[in-house]
Enzyme design. Structure first.
Site, PDB file in Angstrom:
ATOM      1  CG  ASP A 102     -12.395  30.391 -28.700  1.00  0.00           C
ATOM      2  OD1 ASP A 102     -11.643  31.157 -28.064  1.00  0.00           O
ATOM      3  OD2 ASP A 102     -13.631  30.355 -28.539  1.00  0.00           O
ATOM      4  CG  ASP A 226     -11.606  32.713 -23.775  1.00  0.00           C
ATOM      5  OD1 ASP A 226     -12.819  32.892 -23.933  1.00  0.00           O
ATOM      6  OD2 ASP A 226     -11.099  32.337 -22.695  1.00  0.00           O
ATOM      7  CD  GLU A 283     -14.883  36.674 -24.096  1.00  0.00           C
ATOM      8  OE1 GLU A 283     -16.005  36.400 -23.673  1.00  0.00           O
ATOM      9  OE2 GLU A 283     -13.858  36.129 -23.658  1.00  0.00           O
ATOM     10  CG  HIS A 356     -19.863  30.238 -26.113  1.00  0.00           C
ATOM     11  ND1 HIS A 356     -19.199  31.188 -26.881  1.00  0.00           N
ATOM     12  CD2 HIS A 356     -19.098  30.043 -25.025  1.00  0.00           C
ATOM     13  CE1 HIS A 356     -18.076  31.530 -26.276  1.00  0.00           C
ATOM     14  NE2 HIS A 356     -17.988  30.845 -25.144  1.00  0.00           N
ATOM     15  CG  ASP A 357     -19.706  33.013 -22.814  1.00  0.00           C
ATOM     16  OD1 ASP A 357     -19.689  31.801 -22.517  1.00  0.00           O
ATOM     17  OD2 ASP A 357     -18.689  33.643 -23.154  1.00  0.00           O
TER      18      ASP A 357
HETATM   19  C1  GLC Z   1     -14.796  33.364 -22.212  1.00  0.00           C
HETATM   20  C2  GLC Z   1     -15.644  32.306 -22.880  1.00  0.00           C
HETATM   21  C3  GLC Z   1     -16.428  31.582 -21.841  1.00  0.00           C
HETATM   22  C4  GLC Z   1     -15.450  30.922 -20.893  1.00  0.00           C
HETATM   23  C5  GLC Z   1     -14.475  31.946 -20.319  1.00  0.00           C
HETATM   24  C6  GLC Z   1     -13.314  31.274 -19.656  1.00  0.00           C
HETATM   25  O1  GLC Z   1     -15.551  34.362 -21.638  1.00  0.00           O
HETATM   26  O2  GLC Z   1     -16.442  32.881 -23.871  1.00  0.00           O
HETATM   27  O3  GLC Z   1     -17.291  30.619 -22.377  1.00  0.00           O
HETATM   28  O4  GLC Z   1     -16.142  30.300 -19.846  1.00  0.00           O
HETATM   29  O5  GLC Z   1     -13.932  32.774 -21.307  1.00  0.00           O
HETATM   30  O6  GLC Z   1     -12.445  30.739 -20.614  1.00  0.00           O
END
Ligand code: GLC
Length: 577
Positions: A102, A226, A283, A356-357
């Site tokens: 990641d 990310d 993402e 995980h979010d």
């Molecule tokens: C992304 C991750 C999340 C994190 C955020 C900041 O959205 O999936 O878990 O808190 O980025 O890095």
């Protein structure tokens, strides 16, 4: 028509997300370890998993559980050592399970040495590596942008007498990608050696050629990138229209997917991806389905993109957790059909209902009552048979429900805490604020993995960092492996079916019964065969035209045998010719 043999390995496999802090603890410390992942490789392989996306395990103060990176080239000691990671990558490759790292590139931890330098003065070597701005004449923050985790997106730095921007928590300062040195440093950490790059800036080019193939040369299978849509900030920083009583404006509306971002990302792709048998999945909050062509496939910068139109379709208004959206199944099917259509000929779709979010899908994607196990099997059927690479979140295959959280103290997640405060500031009661957290908290996806019915669900010999779900005596790998009707057995069965039936991987997608509010139905047409999937996502009996499956046989059914034309509540079936 796409043929399975023409697809890349990552298009044919099943991907699995590991939240390492909650996966398996080999050190009796209450938090998971890298060695714990290695110990469970056979389990992952038994699910047909060929790629494991591990959320950040780099050295970090863990304010956001690793998404605040202090050093991209070190493993956080709580997870183990770099030798453990090398071992995982090597053992994984032997078993056909490749590691996906990641990359957190929008921001670092405030503890990152780059930021520690940057904050010292306005003229040090790293002064321009983050996004610094002067205060307004009255001393207030440069704009009214609200961070994603709540409060202003600007934090004041006494030493520099300036504000810095943080899209997420104040401990996660945003990097300044306009600065070529920042891009070089990020690539330097992650990119493979690429002799043919055509960079205008010779320093960047030299640095890239020098790059020590750090992670890519370790043999990882790909990268999840990310929060990537936030890396490019607008040319002018201006107030946005206030959208809440606090007078603030969502930072993501101001800074997501800003023009010019794709230039940065093409550089990135050339430096990291080209010539490698790896994949990049971004993402990408803020990218519309109609823009996908610029982001994935031939013209694009990634192989796949996590976009969130379907999770948004079932979420809450303005992301205020006390205002869940009223949604219908057709709303969800419509956005999924759009994503399927937009990746039919270009790029590839990463199918996911959890990460995980997100809260657990057995709660998030259902409006009816009913056992989580049955919901997990019905939705799991869709996850494993839509066109694209399925991404299973750890525990999803066991049919987790959201946990029942009794007080705010039980949560760990910083976003959950800020949402709770936000709800109170909006005049909600404590009970309402807690109910919102129960429904939407990210910690629902982060409770420890349940391996068996022993204390702490076999996750750890110490007290787990986050409470184990109360259902662990029934919902665990050992019990579900022994039960042919469990969600886990169903996942294994469908994984085997995917491996056998080419159309479930390479076949086209054609939606059936698009207007139906109970059944999600589609046909996958491949070169040598076709399959029809019908999943009743409602708590009532449903019907369909049996002609849709005429001359086909039942390949798999959640309820055993089935009566063509009807589906029992939460029944899902896969027919094939
Ligand atoms: C992304 C991750 C999340 C994190 C955020 C900041 O959205 O999936 O878990 O808190 O980025 O890095």
């Amino acid at each position: 028509m796409t043929k399975k043999q023409d697809l890349a390995w990552w298009q044919k496999t099943i991907a699995y997300e590991i939240y390492p802090k909650s996966f398996y603890d080999t050190a009796a410390q209450g938090t998971g370890t890298i060695a714990g992942i290695t110990a469970k490789l056979d389990y992952l392989a038994s699910l047909g998993v060929g790629a494991i996306w591990i959320t950040p395990c780099y050295k970090s103060p863990m304010v956001d559980n690793g998404y605040d990176v202090e050093d991209y080239r070190e493993i956080d000691p709580s997870f183990g050592t770099m030798a453990d990671m090398d071992e995982l990558i090597a053992r994984g490759r032997e078993k056909g399970v490749r590691v996906v790292m990641d990359l957190v590139f929008n921001h670092t931890s405030e503890q990152c040495p780059w930021f520690q330098e940057s904050r010292k003065s306005r003229d040090n070597a790293y002064a321009d590596w983050y996004i610094w701005r002067d205060a307004r004449p009255d001393g207030s923050a440069p704009t009214n942008w609200r961070s994603i985790f709540g409060g202003s997106a600007w934090a004041w730095c006494e030493e520099r007498q300036q504000y810095y921007l943080h899209t997420f928590a104040p401990q996660q300062p945003d990097l300044n990608w306009e600065n070529p040195d920042v891009r070089r440093a990020l690539l330097h950490t992650f990119a493979p050696q690429q002799p043919d790059l055509n960079w205008e800036n010779p320093d960047v080019r030299r640095a890239l050629i020098d790059i020590a193939n750090f992670w890519a040369d370790k043999g990882v299978g790909g990268f999840r990138i990310d929060a990537i849509t936030y890396i490019k900030k607008p040319a002018v920083f201006a107030d946005g229209p206030a959208d809440g009583e606090d007078g603030m404006y969502a930072v993501h509306a101001a800074t997501a997917n800003t023009p010019g971002i794709l230039d940065f990302l093409h550089e990135f792709k050339a430096g990291v991806r080209d010539g490698r048998d790896i994949f990049l999945v971004g993402e990408a909050n803020g990218v519309g389905a109609d823009e996908l062509g610029d982001w994935v496939g031939e013209r694009g910068v990634f192989d796949m993109l996590f976009e969130f139109s379907h999770t948004k379709a079932v979420s809450c208004e303005d992301e205020v957790w006390c205002r869940p959206i009223e949604w219908k199944l057709t709303d969800l099917k419509r956005v999924l059909a759009e994503s399927q259509a937009n990746t039919a000929d270009n790029g590839w779709y990463p199918v996911f209902f959890e990460n995980h979010d997100q809260p657990r899908s057995t709660v998030n994607f259902f409006r009816c009552e009913g056992p989580a196990a049955a919901k997990a099997k019905a939705l799991g059927t869709v996850l494993l048979t839509l066109r694209g690479t399925p991404f299973v979140m750890q525990g999803e295959e066991l049919g987790y429900a959201n946990r029942v959280w009794k007080s705010l103290d039980e949560f760990d997640d910083l976003q959950t805490r800020s949402q709770y405060e936000f709800a109170l500031s909006e005049g909600r009661t404590e009970a309402e604020a807690l109910a919102g957290c129960n429904r939407f908290s990210r910690d629902n996806a982060r409770t420890p993995m349940q391996w068996d019915a022993n204390a702490s669900a076999g996750f750890s010999a110490a007290t787990p960092w986050l409470p184990v779900h109360d259902d662990y005596t029934q919902v665990n790998v050992e019990a579900e492996s022994a039960d042919p009707d469990s969600p886990l057995s169903w996942y294994r069965k469908l994984a085997a079916l995917r491996a056998e039936r080419d159309e479930l991987v390479a076949g086209s997608f054609e939606e059936l019964m698009a207007d139906d509010e109970q059944v999600y139905a589609y046909r996958r047409q491949g070169e040598g065969g076709a399959a029809v999937v019908l999943a009743n996502l409602s708590g009532e009996e449903a019907s369909y035209d049996a002609a849709l499956v005429a001359d086909m046989k039942l390949l798999a059914g959640t309820h055993g045998s089935t009566e063509p034309g009807t589906l029992r509540p939460l029944e899902a079936v896969v027919f094939g010719d």
